[in-house]
Design a protein around this motif. Structure first.
Motif, PDB file in Angstrom:
ATOM      1  N   ASP A  19     -82.864 -58.087  71.967  1.00 29.60           N
ATOM      2  CA  ASP A  19     -82.359 -59.313  72.018  1.00 29.60           C
ATOM      3  C   ASP A  19     -81.327 -59.361  73.141  1.00 29.60           C
ATOM      4  OD1 ASP A  19     -81.068 -61.538  71.628  1.00 29.60           O
ATOM      5  OD2 ASP A  19     -80.035 -60.869  69.483  1.00 29.60           O
ATOM      6  N   ASN A  38     -79.546 -61.667  74.240  1.00 30.68           N
ATOM      7  CA  ASN A  38     -78.535 -62.783  74.185  1.00 30.68           C
ATOM      8  C   ASN A  38     -77.111 -61.960  73.968  1.00 30.68           C
ATOM      9  OD1 ASN A  38     -76.450 -64.760  72.825  1.00 30.68           O
ATOM     10  ND2 ASN A  38     -78.462 -65.992  73.433  1.00 30.68           N
ATOM     11  N   GLU A  73     -78.105 -65.387  78.132  1.00 32.94           N
ATOM     12  CA  GLU A  73     -79.345 -64.522  78.175  1.00 32.94           C
ATOM     13  C   GLU A  73     -79.569 -63.831  79.297  1.00 32.94           C
ATOM     14  OE1 GLU A  73     -83.052 -63.600  76.206  1.00 32.94           O
ATOM     15  OE2 GLU A  73     -81.312 -64.754  75.463  1.00 32.94           O
TER      16      GLU A  73
END
Length: 489
Positions: free
Chosen positions: A320, A322, A327
């Motif tokens: 992930d 993020n 991002e």
């Protein structure tokens, strides 16, 4: 006069001022190298519709492994050319120019031919530049027992990672939206800055690397022109032809280069031990210890340099990315390593000065192997957590890179220093190339090791490599005292 000289020598972190020139040059070269490396596997695996090469993951990592291996494999030839023909100072200039040409080639948006040609040119130029700029750092310290040597290499290594950090930040950022060739162009600009800095600052190098230490005799030069130049030219022509036409099977080619990466250091050590008459008995004894250090380094790099391959793909597909609503590019994650080294390298430089001979090189290598093995234990746990299809926290990869950074600081700058120290006098620059052969061997085997993922789950892949590294570290620990005696410590 002596006090004035001493004052001048303390103009860069307490080291000779020439270290600033080499620091800056290597910083910009590493900007170009690591910046491009951060996106290489992603470019190779991206579909042609996105402007990439569309290679399968296993093939792309195999290509990545042998490319990185070639960069360091050619360092032996670069060291020889420095010792016998150009001298280190000119070799660095020529190598940097070829590297820049390689990045320019990769920036041309005209298909795979220019990409393969660019990788070949970067490997050739790096082989010329890498061992010689590292050897010149050692030449700044006139006495073998100068206590600042290990510290100087640690400061130099900080320059490596300042450049790596900047390159990994800039190049993947420019690559967003599949602007691959713009990013490759940024790497070319970075190398151009490095060349400019080197030319402007070379007056501070004093006599370091100015002349070839063991220039070829007229007979040797004639033999070199008659045999080596045509053979090398034919090999380069064949590589360029393959690069332009793209006719060679990539999987077979990566396997062949892996075999070459193992055969070259084996043949060279055989020559040093059995064939050379320029090595004294004491130097040969020290080479026995160095051979052990070489093998340990190859195992370390086999795991460590998967950052740009297996770990980058893990970041892209199973992590992930993020962070606080933003991002981040997958290539950024590995920059944890560069940032940590920038912070920790001065600390380790001071530790090595204060520790003196109490913490010998074999112990440092043993610690590095255990740490890099433990990093892949963490990686195995991360891969297991992601095996159900859920993307895992970025903290897993951050933890892996932090542990690897500690291991790197135990082995990489220390390895450069001990190579300069143990090198036979007739082979000083070549031996710096031999150090990089350890990187070549480890990287090429690491690229092929990824094929295990076809038959074993990813967690087991990481765990197998982790166990192997930890066992190697414990063996090195058990042999540390004997190796120190062989080194003369």
């Amino acid at each position: 006069m002596e006090s004035q000289t001493g004052a001048r020598e303390r103009t860069f972190f307490g080291h000779p001022r020439g270290l600033a020139t080499l620091f800056g040059t290597e910083m910009w070269e590493r900007f170009s190298y690591y910046g491009m490396r951060a996106i290489l596997v992603l470019f190779l695996t991206a579909s042609p519709a996105r402007g990439g090469m569309g290679l399968p993951g296993v093939t792309a990592i195999g290509v990545y492994g042998v490319y990185i291996a070639s960069v360091y494999l050619l360092a032996l030839a670069g060291g020889w050319l420095s010792d016998r023909v150009f001298g280190a100072r000119r070799a660095v200039l020529y190598g940097g120019s070829v590297i820049m040409a390689g990045h320019v080639s990769m920036a041309v948006p005209s298909g795979g031919g220019f990409v393969w040609l660019g990788l070949i040119l970067i490997a050739l130029g790096s082989g010329m530049m890498k061992p010689n700029i590292s050897a010149m750092v050692g030449d700044l310290y006139r006495h073998e027992d100068d206590a600042r040597r290990d510290s100087g290499y640690s400061v130099f290594y900080m320059g490596v990672n300042v450049g790596a950090f900047a390159g990994i930040q800039v190049v993947p950022w420019l690559q967003r939206g599949d602007r691959w060739h713009l990013a490759f162009g940024a790497a070319a600009v970075g190398m151009a800055f490095g060349l400019l800095q080197y030319v402007l600052g070379k007056r501070h190098l004093k006599g370091a690397g100015e002349h070839a230490e063991h220039r070829l005799t007229p007979e040797e030069r004639a033999r070199f022109v008659r045999v080596a130049l045509p053979s090398g030219g034919a090999a380069v022509a064949a590589m360029v032809l393959w690069a332009v036409t793209g006719t060679l099977n990539l999987d077979r080619f990566t396997i062949v280069l892996t075999v070459v990466s193992a055969a070259v250091p084996a043949a060279y050590f055989a020559f040093l031990f059995l064939g050379s008459h320029e090595i004294t008995p004491r130097e040969r004894t020290r080479l026995v210890a160095y051979l052990w250090l070489f093998i340990a380094a190859a195992i370390f790099w086999m795991i460590y340099d998967q950052a740009g391959g297996a770990l980058t793909l893990f970041a892209q597909h199973q992590t992930d990315l993020n962070v606080l609503g933003f991002e981040i590019p997958a290539g950024w994650v590995s920059n944890v390593n560069s940032l940590a080294i920038i912070i920790l390298a001065p600390v380790f430089a001071e530790i090595w000065i204060k520790a003196g001979d109490r913490f010998g090189t074999p112990l440092k290598f043993a610690a590095a192997l255990v740490l890099v093995g433990l990093s892949f234990v963490v990686m195995a746990l991360a891969a297991d957590a992601a095996s159900g299809g859920t993307k895992v926290s970025i903290m897993w990869l951050i933890s892996v890179y932090l542990v690897q950074t500690l291991g790197e600081l135990f082995i990489s700058p220390v390895g450069l220093s001990v190579t300069n120290k143990l090198a036979p006098q007739a082979f000083v620059n070549q031996m710096m190339g031999v150090w990089f052969l350890a990187v070549a061997l480890g990287d090429s085997i690491g690229g092929q090791a990824y094929r295990l993922t076809r038959v074993v789950p990813m967690p087991w892949y990481f765990l197998i490599l982790a166990i192997f590294a930890v066992i190697a570290g414990l063996v090195m620990l058990a042999c540390a005292r004997r190796l120190s005696r062989l080194m003369g410590d």
